[in-house]
Write a protein that holds these residues in place. Structure first.
Motif, PDB file in Angstrom:
ATOM      1  N   ALA A 174       0.841  -1.370  -0.055  1.00  0.00           N
ATOM      2  CA  ALA A 174      -0.011   0.180  -0.145  1.00  0.00           C
ATOM      3  C   ALA A 174       0.915   1.319   0.042  1.00  0.00           C
ATOM      4  CB  ALA A 174      -0.888   0.080   1.087  1.00  0.00           C
ATOM      5  N   GLU A 175       1.758   1.288   0.922  1.00  0.00           N
ATOM      6  CA  GLU A 175       2.944   2.418   0.774  1.00  0.00           C
ATOM      7  C   GLU A 175       3.491   2.660  -0.420  1.00  0.00           C
ATOM      8  OE1 GLU A 175       5.268   1.401   3.986  1.00  0.00           O
ATOM      9  OE2 GLU A 175       3.924   1.947   5.464  1.00  0.00           O
ATOM     10  N   ARG A 176       3.722   1.501  -0.997  1.00  0.00           N
ATOM     11  CA  ARG A 176       4.663   1.624  -2.340  1.00  0.00           C
ATOM     12  C   ARG A 176       3.704   2.082  -3.595  1.00  0.00           C
ATOM     13  NH1 ARG A 176       9.055   2.806  -4.982  1.00  0.00           N
ATOM     14  NH2 ARG A 176       9.284   2.037  -6.911  1.00  0.00           N
ATOM     15  N   ALA A 177       2.426   1.604  -3.454  1.00  0.00           N
ATOM     16  CA  ALA A 177       1.523   1.915  -4.494  1.00  0.00           C
ATOM     17  C   ALA A 177       1.310   3.401  -4.395  1.00  0.00           C
ATOM     18  CB  ALA A 177       0.206   1.237  -4.234  1.00  0.00           C
ATOM     19  N   THR A 221      -6.194  -0.132  -5.078  1.00  0.00           N
ATOM     20  CA  THR A 221      -6.766   0.175  -3.524  1.00  0.00           C
ATOM     21  C   THR A 221      -7.923  -0.584  -3.355  1.00  0.00           C
ATOM     22  OG1 THR A 221      -6.268   2.538  -4.091  1.00  0.00           O
ATOM     23  CG2 THR A 221      -7.915   2.129  -2.529  1.00  0.00           C
ATOM     24  N   GLU A 222      -8.776  -1.040  -4.143  1.00  0.00           N
ATOM     25  CA  GLU A 222      -9.979  -1.948  -4.250  1.00  0.00           C
ATOM     26  C   GLU A 222      -9.459  -3.203  -3.609  1.00  0.00           C
ATOM     27  OE1 GLU A 222     -12.757  -1.905  -7.169  1.00  0.00           O
ATOM     28  OE2 GLU A 222     -13.209   0.459  -7.006  1.00  0.00           O
ATOM     29  N   GLU A 223      -8.267  -3.714  -4.511  1.00  0.00           N
ATOM     30  CA  GLU A 223      -7.672  -5.065  -4.314  1.00  0.00           C
ATOM     31  C   GLU A 223      -7.198  -5.160  -2.911  1.00  0.00           C
ATOM     32  OE1 GLU A 223      -7.367  -3.323  -6.830  1.00  0.00           O
ATOM     33  OE2 GLU A 223      -8.460  -4.744  -8.559  1.00  0.00           O
ATOM     34  N   LEU A 224      -6.666  -4.076  -2.464  1.00  0.00           N
ATOM     35  CA  LEU A 224      -6.057  -4.267  -1.076  1.00  0.00           C
ATOM     36  C   LEU A 224      -7.166  -4.023  -0.114  1.00  0.00           C
ATOM     37  CD1 LEU A 224      -2.929  -1.713  -1.629  1.00  0.00           C
ATOM     38  CD2 LEU A 224      -2.830  -4.055  -1.172  1.00  0.00           C
ATOM     39  N   ALA A 225      -8.210  -3.400  -0.303  1.00  0.00           N
ATOM     40  CA  ALA A 225      -9.225  -3.157   0.653  1.00  0.00           C
ATOM     41  C   ALA A 225      -9.823  -4.789   0.810  1.00  0.00           C
ATOM     42  CB  ALA A 225     -10.418  -2.257   0.095  1.00  0.00           C
ATOM     43  N   ARG A 226     -10.127  -5.270  -0.425  1.00  0.00           N
ATOM     44  CA  ARG A 226     -10.870  -6.787  -0.312  1.00  0.00           C
ATOM     45  C   ARG A 226      -9.881  -7.749   0.295  1.00  0.00           C
ATOM     46  NH1 ARG A 226     -12.825  -5.256  -5.313  1.00  0.00           N
ATOM     47  NH2 ARG A 226     -11.200  -6.132  -6.554  1.00  0.00           N
ATOM     48  N   LEU A 227      -8.690  -7.482  -0.092  1.00  0.00           N
ATOM     49  CA  LEU A 227      -7.758  -8.452   0.595  1.00  0.00           C
ATOM     50  C   LEU A 227      -7.577  -8.314   2.158  1.00  0.00           C
ATOM     51  CD1 LEU A 227      -5.351 -10.725   0.333  1.00  0.00           C
ATOM     52  CD2 LEU A 227      -3.744  -8.755   0.037  1.00  0.00           C
ATOM     53  N   GLY A 228      -7.569  -7.059   2.817  1.00  0.00           N
ATOM     54  CA  GLY A 228      -7.617  -6.877   4.016  1.00  0.00           C
ATOM     55  C   GLY A 228      -9.158  -7.358   4.685  1.00  0.00           C
ATOM     56  N   SER A 229     -10.233  -7.080   3.911  1.00  0.00           N
ATOM     57  CA  SER A 229     -11.492  -7.760   4.356  1.00  0.00           C
ATOM     58  C   SER A 229     -11.277  -9.065   4.599  1.00  0.00           C
ATOM     59  CB  SER A 229     -12.411  -7.469   3.430  1.00  0.00           C
ATOM     60  OG  SER A 229     -13.527  -8.072   3.917  1.00  0.00           O
ATOM     61  N   HIS A 230     -10.686  -9.975   3.656  1.00  0.00           N
ATOM     62  CA  HIS A 230     -10.418 -11.509   3.793  1.00  0.00           C
ATOM     63  C   HIS A 230      -9.641 -11.766   4.893  1.00  0.00           C
ATOM     64  CE1 HIS A 230     -12.402 -11.754   0.071  1.00  0.00           C
ATOM     65  NE2 HIS A 230     -11.429 -11.549  -0.749  1.00  0.00           N
ATOM     66  N   ILE A 231      -8.620 -11.094   5.273  1.00  0.00           N
ATOM     67  CA  ILE A 231      -7.723 -11.502   6.187  1.00  0.00           C
ATOM     68  C   ILE A 231      -8.433 -11.212   7.767  1.00  0.00           C
ATOM     69  CG2 ILE A 231      -5.739 -10.471   7.532  1.00  0.00           C
ATOM     70  CD1 ILE A 231      -4.411  -9.877   4.840  1.00  0.00           C
ATOM     71  N   ALA A 232      -9.381 -10.124   7.763  1.00  0.00           N
ATOM     72  CA  ALA A 232      -9.995  -9.970   8.789  1.00  0.00           C
ATOM     73  C   ALA A 232     -10.962 -10.909   9.159  1.00  0.00           C
ATOM     74  CB  ALA A 232     -10.643  -8.626   8.998  1.00  0.00           C
ATOM     75  N   ARG A 257      -6.743 -14.722  -5.535  1.00  0.00           N
ATOM     76  CA  ARG A 257      -7.098 -14.002  -6.705  1.00  0.00           C
ATOM     77  C   ARG A 257      -6.691 -12.583  -6.572  1.00  0.00           C
ATOM     78  NH1 ARG A 257     -11.744 -16.095  -6.135  1.00  0.00           N
ATOM     79  NH2 ARG A 257     -11.649 -17.626  -7.791  1.00  0.00           N
ATOM     80  N   GLU A 258      -6.739 -11.587  -5.201  1.00  0.00           N
ATOM     81  CA  GLU A 258      -6.650 -10.376  -5.174  1.00  0.00           C
ATOM     82  C   GLU A 258      -5.294 -10.197  -5.579  1.00  0.00           C
ATOM     83  OE1 GLU A 258      -8.989  -8.491  -5.373  1.00  0.00           O
ATOM     84  OE2 GLU A 258     -10.794  -9.792  -4.665  1.00  0.00           O
ATOM     85  N   VAL A 259      -4.357 -10.982  -4.601  1.00  0.00           N
ATOM     86  CA  VAL A 259      -2.891 -10.782  -4.901  1.00  0.00           C
ATOM     87  C   VAL A 259      -2.464 -10.891  -6.369  1.00  0.00           C
ATOM     88  CG1 VAL A 259      -0.699 -11.811  -4.312  1.00  0.00           C
ATOM     89  CG2 VAL A 259      -2.494 -11.651  -2.495  1.00  0.00           C
ATOM     90  N   ASN A 260      -3.057 -11.850  -6.996  1.00  0.00           N
ATOM     91  CA  ASN A 260      -2.715 -11.934  -8.787  1.00  0.00           C
ATOM     92  C   ASN A 260      -3.063 -10.781  -9.300  1.00  0.00           C
ATOM     93  OD1 ASN A 260      -1.635 -14.775  -8.334  1.00  0.00           O
ATOM     94  ND2 ASN A 260      -3.656 -15.441  -8.649  1.00  0.00           N
ATOM     95  N   THR A 261      -4.294 -10.327  -9.065  1.00  0.00           N
ATOM     96  CA  THR A 261      -4.617  -9.095  -9.634  1.00  0.00           C
ATOM     97  C   THR A 261      -3.574  -7.717  -9.159  1.00  0.00           C
ATOM     98  OG1 THR A 261      -6.795  -9.800  -9.461  1.00  0.00           O
ATOM     99  CG2 THR A 261      -6.540  -7.251 -10.049  1.00  0.00           C
ATOM    100  N   ILE A 262      -3.364  -7.627  -8.033  1.00  0.00           N
ATOM    101  CA  ILE A 262      -2.424  -6.551  -7.524  1.00  0.00           C
ATOM    102  C   ILE A 262      -1.056  -6.893  -8.486  1.00  0.00           C
ATOM    103  CG2 ILE A 262      -1.117  -5.792  -6.043  1.00  0.00           C
ATOM    104  CD1 ILE A 262      -3.233  -6.451  -3.864  1.00  0.00           C
TER     105      ILE A 262
END
Length: 293
Positions: A174-177, A221-232, A257-262
């Motif tokens: 996220a910081e790098r993006a 941003t959306e992929e990171l948000a969904r990834l964070g939701s999955h982790i939670a 799937r989200e990581v591949n998209t990122i």
């Protein structure tokens, strides 16, 4: 807490004239698969054992071995086929008369003749046997459950450790993006200036448009948000008392799937390296989740 699908338990129980020994082994399996081995004459117990296992567990392959030892001699009935003895005696006497011999027939020789003595198992109280097997099985399953819970605790700690690493990597991505468009703007400006060789000024409006297009294309941003939701959600499921192995496996697929998209959108070497790290951790986690009920 998580429960492993790997476990072992055994127990012996003496009830009346019988000793019941049960051994239970379980390993990971996509569904609940129960394999029971019992002495052939006690085949009626097989379905009862399978029923108890499937009521108690949702996943895993179970191999169950039941042995029943008879303790009392009176558990078997001995009888003589008197009609057969009479026919043997009649035939022997007729044979002696035909041969002109006086047959000397003693009792012990007579009862040794084929099928004269019959040894039969006494009647079984199936209802009582089922109750006894249930008790012995419960003792075995208690041991098995303890082992599954102990290994589940170990898996829980290992998965939490992997999740923590993934979360740290997501923060770095996220910081790098956030800085990638800024770096791209700088690089693009330098390239344009090199091409123009100072003869013309850089069109700032056009440059800004290119930066906006690039930023939208690489926005994760959306992929990171969904990834964070999955982790939670993964954390929440791990605290459940219900079997969650299949749900955790599904969440890992979604995270992948989200990581591949990122990785495909980021267009940045550093983010690509972080994506590789997450994918490696997800694979490690998937291997652990495969053994969770």
């Amino acid at each position: 807490m998580l429960k492993s699908m790997t476990g072992y338990g055994s127990a012996s129980l003496q009830q009346g004239e019988k000793t019941y020994t049960i051994e239970v082994k379980s390993v990971n399996h996509r569904y609940c698969d129960v394999n029971v081995k019992v002495p052939p004459r006690y085949a009626f117990l097989e379905n009862e054992i399978k029923k108890l296992i499937k009521e108690r567990f949702s996943r895993g392959r179970f191999d169950i071995y039941l042995n029943i030892d008879e303790l009392a001699e009176n558990s078997k009935r001995i009888s003589f086929d008197r009609g057969l003895v009479a026919r043997y005696l009649k035939e022997l006497r007729e044979l002696g008369a035909d041969l002109g011999l006086d047959p000397q027939i003693d009792f012990l020789s007579l009862v040794k003749l084929p099928e004269v003595i019959k040894v039969e198992q006494g009647p079984e109280d199936q209802e009582e046997m089922i109750k006894s097997v249930q008790k012995a099985l419960e003792l075995s399953l208690h041991q098995l459950e303890e082992m599954r819970q102990k290994e589940g605790t170990s898996l829980h700690q290992e998965i939490l450790s992997i999740l923590s690493r993934i979360q740290e990597t997501v923060v770095r991505i996220a910081e790098r993006a956030r800085v990638t468009p800024v770096e791209y703007k700088k690089i693009l400006r330098e390239r344009i200036q090199d091409l123009l060789e100072g003869t013309l000024e850089v069109d700032e409006t056009r440059l800004a448009q290119e930066i906006v297009i690039f930023a939208e294309r690489i926005d994760v941003t959306e992929e990171l948000a969904r990834l964070g939701s999955h982790i939670a959600q993964f954390h929440k499921l791990m605290e459940s008392r219900e079997p969650v192995g299949k749900k955790l496996d599904f969440l890992i697929q979604e995270m992948n799937r989200e990581v591949n998209t990122i990785g495909s959108k980021a267009n940045d070497a550093l983010i690509s390296q972080e994506v590789i790290e997450i994918k490696a951790d997800l694979e490690r986690m998937r291997e652990q989740v495969q053994n969770i009920e």
